[in-house]
Enzyme design. Structure first.
Site, short mmCIF file in Angstrom:
data_model
loop_
_atom_site.label_atom_id
_atom_site.label_comp_id
_atom_site.label_asym_id
_atom_site.label_seq_id
_atom_site.Cartn_x
_atom_site.Cartn_y
_atom_site.Cartn_z
N CYS A 230 -10.95 -20.50 78.11
CA CYS A 230 -9.48 -20.40 77.97
C CYS A 230 -8.98 -19.00 78.33
CB CYS A 230 -9.01 -20.78 76.56
SG CYS A 230 -9.32 -22.49 76.15
N GLN B 96 -10.78 -14.28 66.55
CA GLN B 96 -12.21 -13.93 66.55
C GLN B 96 -12.55 -12.83 65.56
OE1 GLN B 96 -14.45 -15.66 68.05
NE2 GLN B 96 -13.14 -16.90 69.35
N ASP C 157 -3.77 -11.24 67.79
CA ASP C 157 -4.47 -12.53 67.76
C ASP C 157 -5.83 -12.27 67.08
OD1 ASP C 157 -6.28 -14.53 68.36
OD2 ASP C 157 -5.70 -14.70 70.46
N LYS D 88 -12.54 -21.29 62.57
CA LYS D 88 -13.46 -20.27 63.09
C LYS D 88 -14.04 -19.41 61.98
CE LYS D 88 -11.08 -19.87 67.54
NZ LYS D 88 -11.93 -20.55 68.53
N HIS E 235 -6.57 -14.84 75.57
CA HIS E 235 -6.82 -16.29 75.51
C HIS E 235 -5.53 -16.99 75.94
CE1 HIS E 235 -7.48 -20.20 73.49
NE2 HIS E 235 -8.76 -19.89 73.44
#
Ligand SMILES: Cc1ncc(COP(=O)(O)O)c(C=O)c1O
Length: 413
Positions: A370, A206, A203, A229, A125
């Site tokens: 992104c 998600q 990261d 999220k 991303h």
């Protein structure tokens, strides 16, 4: 909760889902962009503003004490949520983006020099790419990428040994790709990097709200995720850092709250994590996030993961039966596919798919997500994406697939 949750009942916790869009029942399949909020989170925010609102760490009065206690309780809850050893390892940030920027700016500026290498993957991303490019420009470090295998979108690790060359100082990678749905082998990659003394950042934007996350088991040095999220509010996120690394990092921003003492010539800073939280923080954010983490863990993230994956496999199977469709990410029934499916219809722009789906009440996302370099690598400008959460159901997927067929018909396919 180890028995299967009552998903339909849980869905009723989300007031926003009970509405029509363009006269059709809303099907919200844009969860990778942001999740919806259950009543428990909305109530926690309202309760805070109606009863406890005051600035934290400053006042001695009752409301300030309550506010501070709730703020710090959320920090301890976040530590538990990702199995960190201590609340002191949790830095509150605005989201994944700010967490990564903090590491790039503070750790990166101190530790990287010309000729060093930052290793990323081709599926990052922008928020795990642009901060490193900015750091590379500032320090003279270079960026290298672990390649992906075309549309299937898994990492090609065949050249990993040579990529993990001696100049690599940092490996930063996405846990679950927001564009492909790929689950990356972060445990294996962190272990390989660690043996070579390479610092690792994962990261978790998600992953954190979709599957159990244990930063100690992953073996990374930094892990970042966003509250919005995972059923929490926007504007709050978490950066976890290994304590010995966090403690050695200089402040990110200066101001109130992060100091021990200030003179006209010199300032002494607090220890981590407070050293990284200058100014009045987002206070209601952590309180809402606390409620979200409790809510998710009452359902059980292993249950959520199973449900997300089932919907993704079901969707992938139904879409792959259509003609003139290109599907991205791990193949049917891959255990490495998370709860989302990216696709393109032949000769139809992703934005047209999303616009027409919206008219039918289905919220999708279309664009580069992104991940522009990844799109270029795949030779496309954009994809359409359906991304799921536990409040989505198979009958919504059935309706969505019907809508895709109608769109194909509209375009004469
Ligand atoms: C994989 C991934 N990383 C980072 C981010 C950035 O998250 P935020 O915008 O909440 O900082 C996102 C958001 O879509 C994402 O999907």
């Amino acid at each position: 909760m180890s028995t299967a949750p009552n998903w339909e009942k849980l869905r009723a916790d989300f007031p926003i889902l009970n509405q029509k869009v363009h006269g059709r029942p809303l099907i919200y399949f844009d969860n990778a962009a942001t999740s919806q909020k259950p009543r428990a989170v909305i109530d926690a925010l309202v309760h805070y503003y109606e009863h406890d609102n005051a600035n934290v760490h400053r006042g001695i009065h009752e409301l300030s004490n309550r506010s501070t206690m709730a703020f710090e309780a959320a920090r301890a809850r976040a530590a538990k949520f990702i199995n960190a050893n201590s609340a002191d390892e949790i830095v509150f940030v605005r989201g994944t983006t700010e967490g990564i920027n903090l590491v790039a700016s503070s750790w990166g500026t101190k530790n990287l020099k010309s000729g060093d290498v930052i290793l990323l993957t081709e599926m990052e991303h922008h928020s795990n790419l642009v901060p490193w490019q900015m750091l590379a420009q500032k320090t003279g470090a270079k960026i290298a990428y672990i390649p992906i295998t075309g549309d299937e979108g898994v990492l090609d690790l065949s050249k990993l040994d040579s990529l993990l060359a001696s100049q690599v100082k940092l490996l930063a990678m996405v846990h679950i790709s927001n564009s492909l749905g790929t689950v990356n082998p972060v445990v294996e990659l962190c272990a390989r990097a660690r043996k070579l003394g390479i610092v690792t950042l994962v990261d978790g934007a998600q992953s954190a709200g979709h599957r159990p996350v244990d930063v100690q088991a992953i073996g990374c040095d930094f892990f970042a995720f966003s509250g919005h999220k995972i059923c929490g509010p926007t504007g709050i996120g978490v950066l976890w850092g290994r304590p010995e690394i966090l403690d050695a990092m200089p402040p990110y921003q200066g101001g109130g709250e992060m100091i021990l003492s200030v003179g006209y010539d010199k300032t002494e800073f607090k220890d981590a994590p407070h050293r990284f939280e200058a100014g009045t923080p987002d206070i209601s954010g952590p309180i809402g996030l606390h409620a979200a983490m409790d809510y998710l863990d009452a359902i059980g993230r292993e249950n959520i993961w199973r449900h997300d994956q089932e919907l993704a496999h079901y969707t992938y199977e139904k879409l792959s039966a259509l003609k003139n469709i290109r599907l991205f990410g791990p193949k049917l029934n891959s255990k490495d596919r998370a709860g989302l499916v990216s696709f393109l219809l032949k000769d139809v722009h992703a934005h047209d798919v999303v616009t027409l789906a919206d008219q039918a009440g289905v919220a999708l996302r279309g664009g580069h997500h992104c991940t522009q370099p990844l799109m270029h690598k795949l030779g496309v400008e954009s994809t359409a994406r359906a991304s799921f959460y536990f409040y989505n159901a198979k009958d919504e997927v059935d309706r969505f697939v019907e809508v895709v067929k109608e769109i194909q018909k509209f375009f004469g396919q």
